[in-house]
Design an enzyme around this catalytic site. Structure first.
Site, mmCIF file in Angstrom:
data_model
loop_
_atom_site.group_PDB
_atom_site.id
_atom_site.type_symbol
_atom_site.label_atom_id
_atom_site.label_comp_id
_atom_site.label_asym_id
_atom_site.label_seq_id
_atom_site.Cartn_x
_atom_site.Cartn_y
_atom_site.Cartn_z
ATOM 1 N N LYS A 125 -32.169 61.869 15.368
ATOM 2 C CA LYS A 125 -31.799 60.866 16.377
ATOM 3 C C LYS A 125 -30.288 60.713 16.354
ATOM 4 O O LYS A 125 -29.661 60.940 15.318
ATOM 5 C CB LYS A 125 -32.464 59.519 16.057
ATOM 6 C CG LYS A 125 -32.530 58.558 17.221
ATOM 7 C CD LYS A 125 -33.707 58.825 18.144
ATOM 8 C CE LYS A 125 -33.643 57.984 19.401
ATOM 9 N NZ LYS A 125 -34.868 58.114 20.213
ATOM 10 N N ASP A 165 -32.511 58.716 25.616
ATOM 11 C CA ASP A 165 -33.127 57.495 25.086
ATOM 12 C C ASP A 165 -32.460 56.362 25.868
ATOM 13 O O ASP A 165 -31.930 56.605 26.967
ATOM 14 C CB ASP A 165 -32.895 57.374 23.563
ATOM 15 C CG ASP A 165 -33.719 56.243 22.922
ATOM 16 O OD1 ASP A 165 -34.922 56.424 22.750
ATOM 17 O OD2 ASP A 165 -33.153 55.163 22.618
HETATM 18 P P1 NDP Z 1 -33.661 52.882 29.510
HETATM 19 O O1 NDP Z 1 -32.240 52.789 29.148
HETATM 20 O O2 NDP Z 1 -34.069 53.695 30.685
HETATM 21 O O3 NDP Z 1 -34.260 51.398 29.745
HETATM 22 C C1 NDP Z 1 -34.221 50.449 28.742
HETATM 23 C C2 NDP Z 1 -34.742 49.138 29.301
HETATM 24 O O4 NDP Z 1 -34.895 48.215 28.227
HETATM 25 C C3 NDP Z 1 -33.791 48.501 30.290
HETATM 26 O O5 NDP Z 1 -34.533 47.775 31.228
HETATM 27 C C4 NDP Z 1 -32.966 47.580 29.385
HETATM 28 O O6 NDP Z 1 -32.397 46.476 30.067
HETATM 29 C C5 NDP Z 1 -34.016 47.099 28.418
HETATM 30 N N1 NDP Z 1 -33.381 46.750 27.144
HETATM 31 C C6 NDP Z 1 -32.649 47.561 26.349
HETATM 32 N N2 NDP Z 1 -32.183 46.886 25.283
HETATM 33 C C7 NDP Z 1 -32.635 45.629 25.429
HETATM 34 C C8 NDP Z 1 -32.516 44.452 24.667
HETATM 35 N N3 NDP Z 1 -31.805 44.448 23.515
HETATM 36 N N4 NDP Z 1 -33.125 43.323 25.113
HETATM 37 C C9 NDP Z 1 -33.845 43.323 26.274
HETATM 38 N N5 NDP Z 1 -33.995 44.421 27.052
HETATM 39 C C10 NDP Z 1 -33.404 45.539 26.640
HETATM 40 O O7 NDP Z 1 -34.426 53.361 28.186
HETATM 41 P P2 NDP Z 1 -35.864 54.001 28.024
HETATM 42 O O8 NDP Z 1 -36.783 53.431 29.036
HETATM 43 O O9 NDP Z 1 -35.696 55.452 27.913
HETATM 44 O O10 NDP Z 1 -36.267 53.479 26.564
HETATM 45 C C11 NDP Z 1 -36.992 52.270 26.344
HETATM 46 C C12 NDP Z 1 -37.639 52.298 24.964
HETATM 47 O O11 NDP Z 1 -38.535 53.422 24.894
HETATM 48 C C13 NDP Z 1 -36.692 52.468 23.777
HETATM 49 O O12 NDP Z 1 -37.203 51.785 22.672
HETATM 50 C C14 NDP Z 1 -36.748 53.973 23.514
HETATM 51 O O13 NDP Z 1 -36.378 54.288 22.180
HETATM 52 C C15 NDP Z 1 -38.219 54.211 23.751
HETATM 53 N N6 NDP Z 1 -38.576 55.604 24.019
HETATM 54 C C16 NDP Z 1 -38.029 56.273 25.072
HETATM 55 C C17 NDP Z 1 -38.391 57.585 25.315
HETATM 56 C C18 NDP Z 1 -37.920 58.316 26.509
HETATM 57 O O14 NDP Z 1 -38.448 59.396 26.765
HETATM 58 N N7 NDP Z 1 -36.978 57.791 27.291
HETATM 59 C C19 NDP Z 1 -39.301 58.302 24.402
HETATM 60 C C20 NDP Z 1 -39.892 57.470 23.377
HETATM 61 C C21 NDP Z 1 -39.508 56.182 23.195
HETATM 62 P P3 NDP Z 1 -30.812 46.464 30.347
HETATM 63 O O15 NDP Z 1 -30.614 47.496 31.412
HETATM 64 O O16 NDP Z 1 -30.512 45.078 30.758
HETATM 65 O O17 NDP Z 1 -30.140 46.843 29.042
#
Ligand code: NDP
Length: 445
Positions: A125, A165
């Site tokens: 990571k 991510d």
């Molecule tokens: P994105 O950046 O596309 O979206 C993240 C979302 O989560 C946004 O809506 C963001 O809001 C919100 N968010 C992030 N940090 C916080 C926080 N501290 N408090 C509240 N909301 C928050 O990321 P992904 O959708 O790719 O990832 C989401 C989760 O899924 C993570 O935990 C990631 O590790 C996990 N994941 C992702 C994979 C992938 O293929 N993308 C694979 C496996 C797991 P804002 O825009 O306001 O920050």
């Protein structure tokens, strides 16, 4: 004191000040004692001391120039945790909260997740404390180029293959891929999550969300239930959340919430395909806030709140780590929630996990439930190596099969170790055994 307790004390001591990493290690360790009882060789060969130590950790300076001509500096990281099963594989996260503890927890989880997929991938990571929010495309590009100018020497299609991510989507992957190609003068599958036209895989953007819903469906199948008509809460509004909603709709469920770091929208009428399309444009193109949904569609906006107080049948945390605490977990169950499938990594605190496990609801931990993303990254690597592209249906069918297999592996391990339906225990054990055996086979690793 047992072997596991002894190693745990040492891990705590050596990684003091890294709470997220310690949380992830503890959860795995807590599942493993029956495995060590059955196989004394793991203790004899100090497998735990080895598995908690990244094979390599790289921390570097990332200087870049903003639109006003000022020099900015961020910190870049790559944790190459374990290559027993294949090249290091795991995403890059760009978010201001990124630090060593968070990336080590994610890298550690990735080892077992990738093992569960049955594909040939080790765990890693990386990322940076750079915040893409509010930056222009040119600033993001200059940052990504500078980040790759150091990272390129550590990665490669047979060595370490990063993906996206939080904060790293197709735009960032594109800029980093371009820079890698210029420096190395080679077009290889060194990153996944690429756009379709230049090496990406169909279904990769959808894979984590789709896979998480497939995993939920598998848990329901065991109980002879389906998602049809289920009210579902979803947190986040990024990649994982968007495609979770899309697949929930396809399966006849009713998603009613989305959120971002500003708050939650609650749409009791349901988030339809048309509304989702609007959200995708808002988040992926206009890069706006989820509060705008409330104005557009007349839904309720709950500033600074998460979705867990909204009654639901099933919950899909898809934002970030530790977003469900013990009280949230109790509220969810009190309001009728009977299934939690984790799209995000480690979204539930240890207290919340305890509530889900002791109440015996269907609870799919992230390392199993969100493994669809990295699985499809693995499929993207295969297509790149063969220099061909599979059809959408073929990739989706493989993803579905992988999620079914991951569910079976975790479920069967939970049965074998006497806690039927405890997917935390099952996923940790099934993921661990393969990696541990590979390490033993490979000797001094
Ligand atoms: P994105 O950046 O596309 O979206 C993240 C979302 O989560 C946004 O809506 C963001 O809001 C919100 N968010 C992030 N940090 C916080 C926080 N501290 N408090 C509240 N909301 C928050 O990321 P992904 O959708 O790719 O990832 C989401 C989760 O899924 C993570 O935990 C990631 O590790 C996990 N994941 C992702 C994979 C992938 O293929 N993308 C694979 C496996 C797991 P804002 O825009 O306001 O920050």
């Amino acid at each position: 004191m047992s072997y596991i307790e002894k190693v745990w004390q040492r891990v705590e001591h050596r990684n003091a000040g890294e709470p997220e990493f310690l949380q992830a290690v503890k959860e795995v360790f807590d599942s493993l004692s029956p495995v060590f009882d059955k196989n004394p060789r793991y203790e004899k060969e100090n497998i735990l001391e080895r598995i908690v130590e990244p094979e390599r950790q790289i921390i570097f300076r990332v200087p870049w120039i903003d639109d006003k001509g000022n020099m900015q500096v961020n910190r870049g990281f790559r944790f190459e945790f374990n290559s027993a099963l294949g090249p290091y594989k795991g995403g890059l996260r760009f978010h201001p909260t990124v630090n060593q503890s968070i990336l080590k927890f994610l890298g550690f989880e990735q080892i077992f997740k990738n093992s569960l997929t049955t594909l040939s991938m080790g765990g890693g990571k990386g990322g940076s404390d750079f915040d893409p929010k509010g930056k222009s495309d040119m600033e993001v590009m200059r940052f990504c180029q500078s980040f790759m100018t150091e990272l390129f020497r550590h990665i490669g299609p047979d060595t370490d293959v990063p993906a996206g991510d939080i904060g790293v989507g197709a735009r960032e992957i594109g800029y980093m891929f371009g820079q890698y190609k210029r420096i190395r003068n080679e077009f290889t599958g060194v990153l996944t999550g690429k756009r379709l036209e230049w090496g990406g895989s169909l279904i990769r953007p959808e894979a984590t969300g789709y896979g998480c819903v497939y995993f939920a469906d598998e848990m329901l199948k065991v109980k002879k239930q389906t998602l049809e008509g289920c009210v579902c809460t979803v947190s986040g509004s990024g990649n994982v959340a968007q495609y979770t909603v899309e697949k929930l709709l396809a399966m006849g469920a009713k998603p009613v919430t989305l959120s971002d770091s500003g708050g939650t929208i609650h749409d009791p009428a349901g988030i339809t395909a048309e509304k989702l399309e609007w959200v995708m444009d808002l988040k992926n193109v206009r890069r706006g806030r989820i509060s705008e949904y409330a104005t557009e569609f007349g839904a309720k906006y709950m500033a600074n709140q998460n979705p867990w107080s909204i009654p639901c049948d099933c919950a899909f945390p898809s934002a970030t780590q530790n977003e469900i605490n013990g009280d949230d977990a109790k509220t969810l169950i009190k309001n009728g929630c009977r299934l939690v499938s984790e799209g995000a990594n480690m979204p539930s605190t240890p207290e919340a996990v305890d509530v889900f496990v002791s109440e015996k609801i269907m609870y799919g931990p992230g390392k199993a439930a969100n493994a669809g993303g990295v699985s499809t990254s693995g499929l993207e690597m295969s297509q790149n190596s063969m220099r061909l592209n599979w059809e959408r249906d073929e990739v989706d069918a493989r993803l579905r099969q992988i999620m079914t297999n991951i569910h079976s592996a975790a479920y069967n391990a939970s049965v074998e170790y006497g806690e039927t339906g405890n997917y935390v225990l099952g996923a940790n054990i099934a993921g661990f055994i393969k990696v541990a055996n590979a390490m033993l086979d490979q000797g001094l690793v």
